[in-house]
Design a protein around this motif. Structure first.
Motif, PDB file in Angstrom:
ATOM      1  N   GLY A  19      27.298   6.587  30.756  1.00  0.00           N
ATOM      2  CA  GLY A  19      27.789   5.310  30.256  1.00  0.00           C
ATOM      3  C   GLY A  19      29.072   5.379  29.460  1.00  0.00           C
ATOM      4  O   GLY A  19      29.607   4.345  29.061  1.00  0.00           O
TER       5      GLY A  19
ATOM      6  N   SER B  14      23.432   5.431  27.913  1.00  0.00           N
ATOM      7  CA  SER B  14      22.032   5.652  28.282  1.00  0.00           C
ATOM      8  C   SER B  14      21.730   7.141  28.263  1.00  0.00           C
ATOM      9  O   SER B  14      22.608   7.965  28.524  1.00  0.00           O
ATOM     10  CB  SER B  14      21.752   5.116  29.689  1.00  0.00           C
ATOM     11  OG  SER B  14      21.987   3.740  29.780  1.00  0.00           O
TER      12      SER B  14
ATOM     13  N   GLN C 144      23.975   0.834  22.214  1.00  0.00           N
ATOM     14  CA  GLN C 144      24.942  -0.237  22.409  1.00  0.00           C
ATOM     15  C   GLN C 144      25.996  -0.114  21.325  1.00  0.00           C
ATOM     16  O   GLN C 144      25.669  -0.151  20.134  1.00  0.00           O
ATOM     17  CB  GLN C 144      24.250  -1.602  22.331  1.00  0.00           C
ATOM     18  CG  GLN C 144      25.192  -2.778  22.456  1.00  0.00           C
ATOM     19  CD  GLN C 144      25.821  -2.895  23.814  1.00  0.00           C
ATOM     20  OE1 GLN C 144      25.152  -2.736  24.831  1.00  0.00           O
ATOM     21  NE2 GLN C 144      27.126  -3.165  23.862  1.00  0.00           N
TER      22      GLN C 144
ATOM     23  N   ASN D 243      29.436  -1.682  19.828  1.00  0.00           N
ATOM     24  CA  ASN D 243      30.345  -2.828  19.772  1.00  0.00           C
ATOM     25  C   ASN D 243      31.435  -2.582  18.748  1.00  0.00           C
ATOM     26  O   ASN D 243      31.315  -1.698  17.893  1.00  0.00           O
ATOM     27  CB  ASN D 243      29.570  -4.100  19.412  1.00  0.00           C
ATOM     28  CG  ASN D 243      28.509  -4.459  20.426  1.00  0.00           C
ATOM     29  OD1 ASN D 243      28.654  -4.198  21.619  1.00  0.00           O
ATOM     30  ND2 ASN D 243      27.431  -5.069  19.962  1.00  0.00           N
TER      31      ASN D 243
ATOM     32  N   THR E 273      23.768  -0.278  18.079  1.00  0.00           N
ATOM     33  CA  THR E 273      22.339  -0.557  18.125  1.00  0.00           C
ATOM     34  C   THR E 273      21.655   0.461  19.030  1.00  0.00           C
ATOM     35  O   THR E 273      22.037   0.606  20.201  1.00  0.00           O
ATOM     36  CB  THR E 273      22.060  -1.972  18.657  1.00  0.00           C
ATOM     37  OG1 THR E 273      22.717  -2.932  17.832  1.00  0.00           O
ATOM     38  CG2 THR E 273      20.558  -2.255  18.663  1.00  0.00           C
TER      39      THR E 273
ATOM     40  N   SER F 216      33.389  -2.715  23.865  1.00  0.00           N
ATOM     41  CA  SER F 216      31.987  -2.308  23.822  1.00  0.00           C
ATOM     42  C   SER F 216      31.661  -1.348  24.958  1.00  0.00           C
ATOM     43  O   SER F 216      32.299  -1.379  26.016  1.00  0.00           O
ATOM     44  CB  SER F 216      31.081  -3.535  23.944  1.00  0.00           C
ATOM     45  OG  SER F 216      31.272  -4.428  22.874  1.00  0.00           O
TER      46      SER F 216
ATOM     47  N   ARG G 123      27.848   0.722  26.533  1.00  0.00           N
ATOM     48  CA  ARG G 123      26.416   0.969  26.393  1.00  0.00           C
ATOM     49  C   ARG G 123      26.105   2.324  26.996  1.00  0.00           C
ATOM     50  O   ARG G 123      26.297   2.536  28.199  1.00  0.00           O
ATOM     51  CB  ARG G 123      25.600  -0.110  27.102  1.00  0.00           C
ATOM     52  CG  ARG G 123      24.104  -0.016  26.819  1.00  0.00           C
ATOM     53  CD  ARG G 123      23.322  -0.877  27.772  1.00  0.00           C
ATOM     54  NE  ARG G 123      21.947  -1.074  27.347  1.00  0.00           N
ATOM     55  CZ  ARG G 123      20.938  -1.337  28.168  1.00  0.00           C
ATOM     56  NH1 ARG G 123      21.165  -1.445  29.473  1.00  0.00           N
ATOM     57  NH2 ARG G 123      19.723  -1.510  27.709  1.00  0.00           N
TER      58      ARG G 123
ATOM     59  N   TYR H 290      18.916   4.090  24.563  1.00  0.00           N
ATOM     60  CA  TYR H 290      20.212   3.451  24.727  1.00  0.00           C
ATOM     61  C   TYR H 290      20.978   3.432  23.406  1.00  0.00           C
ATOM     62  O   TYR H 290      20.389   3.468  22.323  1.00  0.00           O
ATOM     63  CB  TYR H 290      20.041   2.015  25.214  1.00  0.00           C
ATOM     64  CG  TYR H 290      19.244   1.881  26.479  1.00  0.00           C
ATOM     65  CD1 TYR H 290      17.888   1.566  26.444  1.00  0.00           C
ATOM     66  CD2 TYR H 290      19.848   2.072  27.727  1.00  0.00           C
ATOM     67  CE1 TYR H 290      17.152   1.445  27.605  1.00  0.00           C
ATOM     68  CE2 TYR H 290      19.114   1.952  28.900  1.00  0.00           C
ATOM     69  CZ  TYR H 290      17.765   1.644  28.835  1.00  0.00           C
ATOM     70  OH  TYR H 290      17.031   1.524  29.982  1.00  0.00           O
TER      71      TYR H 290
END
Length: 125
Positions: free
Chosen positions: A8, A21, A82, A84, A69, A17, A19, A80
């Motif tokens: 990712g 994995s 995330q 941003n 996150t 951003s 994400r 995961y």
């Protein structure tokens, strides 16, 4: 034996951003806390975020709090991250690993010896 495969990463502009994995195999995923770490050039690997076995408990280092996150899907054996509002200082290779649940709240938790190949995140300013 544990196998961790991160994916990712990529090149993104500041403020963007991504994400990430991490797919885990070889061990009972849901019985382990998981963490995301990163290593920037010339620096030591550091913890970014930590999630408990059920996903209900999370911890973030100050540098990413409010922007990143961490979450997990135990049915998919995947954790995961995330990310941003990315900044140039987030540029690093990102890794996941099993971390010791007894070190919840620590910025330096004990972790397994099994590291994946990592995924490169590059943030351009």
């Amino acid at each position: 034996q544990v196998r961790l495969v991160e994916s990712g990463g990529g090149l993104v502009q500041a403020g963007g951003s991504l994400r990430l994995s991490c797919a885990a195999s070889g061990r009972t995923f849901s019985s382990n806390d998981m963490g995301w770490f990163r290593q920037a050039p010339g620096k030591e690997r550091e913890l970014v975020a930590h999630v408990g076995m059920s996903g209900l408990w999370t911890y973030y280092v100050d540098a990413v709090k409010g922007r990143f996150t961490i979450s997990r899907d135990n049915a998919k054996n995947t954790v995961y991250l995330q990310m941003n509002s990315l900044k140039s200082e987030d540029t690093a290779v990102y890794y996941c690993n099993i971390v010791d649940f007894r070190d919840r709240g620590s910025s330096s938790p004990r972790h397994s010896d099994y590291w994946g190949q990592g995924t490169q995140v590059t943030v351009s300013s």
